[in-house]
Scaffold this active site. Structure first.
Site, PDB file in Angstrom:
ATOM      1  N   GLU A  78      92.028  -8.226  -4.100  1.00  0.00           N
ATOM      2  CA  GLU A  78      93.106  -8.604  -3.160  1.00  0.00           C
ATOM      3  C   GLU A  78      92.753  -9.868  -2.380  1.00  0.00           C
ATOM      4  OE1 GLU A  78      90.775  -6.513  -2.508  1.00  0.00           O
ATOM      5  OE2 GLU A  78      90.330  -6.483  -0.367  1.00  0.00           O
ATOM      6  N   HIS A  95      86.580  -7.430  -4.480  1.00  0.00           N
ATOM      7  CA  HIS A  95      87.863  -7.459  -3.769  1.00  0.00           C
ATOM      8  C   HIS A  95      88.904  -8.293  -4.522  1.00  0.00           C
ATOM      9  CE1 HIS A  95      86.646  -5.829   0.258  1.00  0.00           C
ATOM     10  NE2 HIS A  95      85.449  -6.209  -0.156  1.00  0.00           N
ATOM     11  N   CYS A  99      85.796  -1.504  -2.360  1.00  0.00           N
ATOM     12  CA  CYS A  99      84.627  -1.634  -1.484  1.00  0.00           C
ATOM     13  C   CYS A  99      84.409  -0.369  -0.650  1.00  0.00           C
ATOM     14  CB  CYS A  99      84.767  -2.901  -0.645  1.00  0.00           C
ATOM     15  SG  CYS A  99      83.171  -3.614  -0.243  1.00  0.00           S
TER      16      CYS A  99
HETATM   17  N1  LIG Z   1      83.840  -4.911   2.547  1.00  0.00           N
HETATM   18  C1  LIG Z   1      83.561  -3.645   2.639  1.00  0.00           C
HETATM   19  O1  LIG Z   1      84.388  -2.776   2.388  1.00  0.00           O
HETATM   20  C2  LIG Z   1      82.173  -3.273   3.073  1.00  0.00           C
HETATM   21  C3  LIG Z   1      81.805  -1.880   2.642  1.00  0.00           C
HETATM   22  C4  LIG Z   1      80.606  -1.316   3.324  1.00  0.00           C
HETATM   23  N2  LIG Z   1      80.774  -1.318   4.731  1.00  0.00           N
HETATM   24  C5  LIG Z   1      79.352  -2.023   2.856  1.00  0.00           C
HETATM   25  O2  LIG Z   1      78.828  -2.877   3.537  1.00  0.00           O
HETATM   26  O3  LIG Z   1      78.872  -1.731   1.797  1.00  0.00           O
END
Ligand SMILES: NC(=O)CC[C@H](N)C(=O)O
Length: 258
Positions: free
Chosen positions: A218, A216, A80
């Site tokens: 994890e 994600h 992310c």
């Molecule tokens: N969960 C995150 O890592 C969010 C990544 C980033 N801040 C976004 O909104 O795209």
């Protein structure tokens, strides 16, 4: 993220940019670096922009990242916000295609993580398919269609030019794709949460050591973290299939000692 790597057998260290900038910790002794999700530097001026600047405009930190990327016994995972960082550093899909397995932290950026087509933050469980690729963390997982959490506002991968995208596709460097209910790769909202071309949810380097992904894994390394799975799986599955990624990294480290 820590518990996922810990469960797979790693000794995990929580290192932040301050530790690196003040040379309290260096990357030299580590086998893996994981760029975790979140809102680094409050995402000012765009996701992960401050984070990338903290690497690129600090000579010492930049040199450490260069050295880490150049070593052949290291791996990295970006999830992310971490995926957005790896895009900005050019560790995945660099503009100079020759630099796929490059020796520096700052290959020229070839992919830009832009706002989701929905113009909103998308936080939910989606379906992805793992496709065959050189990614060391996904070894033996290809052909699986799995559920996974996404939580991002800027996950739409725009490539600097079509040649970079074609190179990614030709070399199987887009190992995770958003799929629809029948398992076909999709760009359609809401199955594809951001509109990424060819359903691309992840990118890896040509040598497979570096993997950047918007979903994600994890957040679903434990079976109870899955909000939904087929009933047959519920009855038989003792361990989440996503744990395999982390175990693969551990096995790779043991098999590739320098
Ligand atoms: N969960 C995150 O890592 C969010 C990544 C980033 N801040 C976004 O909104 O795209």
């Amino acid at each position: 993220m820590i518990s996922s790597f810990y469960m797979a057998g790693f000794e995990v260290w929580d290192v932040n940019m301050q530790d690196l900038c003040t040379a309290k910790v260096t990357l030299d002794h580590f086998r893996g670096v994981v760029f975790v999700g979140g809102f680094s530097y409050a995402d000012v001026c765009g996701s992960a922009k401050g984070w990338a600047a903290a690497v690129l405009f600090n000579q010492t930190v930049r040199a450490q990242f260069d050295a880490f990327r150049a070593r052949h016994d290291t791996f990295s995972l970006g999830v992310c916000n971490g995926c957005q960082l790896m895009g900005l550093l050019g560790w995945i899909a660099p503009a100079d295609i020759q630099d796929q397995d490059g020796d520096c932290a700052s290959a020229q950026q070839g992919v830009f993580l832009t706002h989701n087509n929905s113009e909103r933050f998308e936080s939910r469980f989606v379906s992805v398919q793992i496709q065959s690729s050189p990614a060391i963390m996904l070894k033996g997982m290809d052909c699986s269609t799995l559920g996974v959490w996404v939580a991002h506002g800027e996950g739409n991968m725009k490539f600097l030019n079509d040649e970079i995208l074609q190179n990614v596709l030709k070399n199987n460097l887009a190992p995770i794709r958003y799929v629809d209910d029948i398992g076909d790769v999709t760009t359609q909202y809401p199955l594809n949460p951001n509109g990424s071309p060819n359903g691309i949810a992840a990118l890896c380097s040509r040598d497979g050591r570096h993997l950047a992904m918007m979903p994600h894994p994890e957040r679903c390394t434990l079976v109870w973290q899955w909000p939904w799975m087929p009933n047959e799986w519920r009855k038989t599955l003792k361990v989440s299939p996503w744990l395999r990624m982390f175990q693969n990294a551990c096995v790779w480290c043991l098999e590739n000692q320098s």
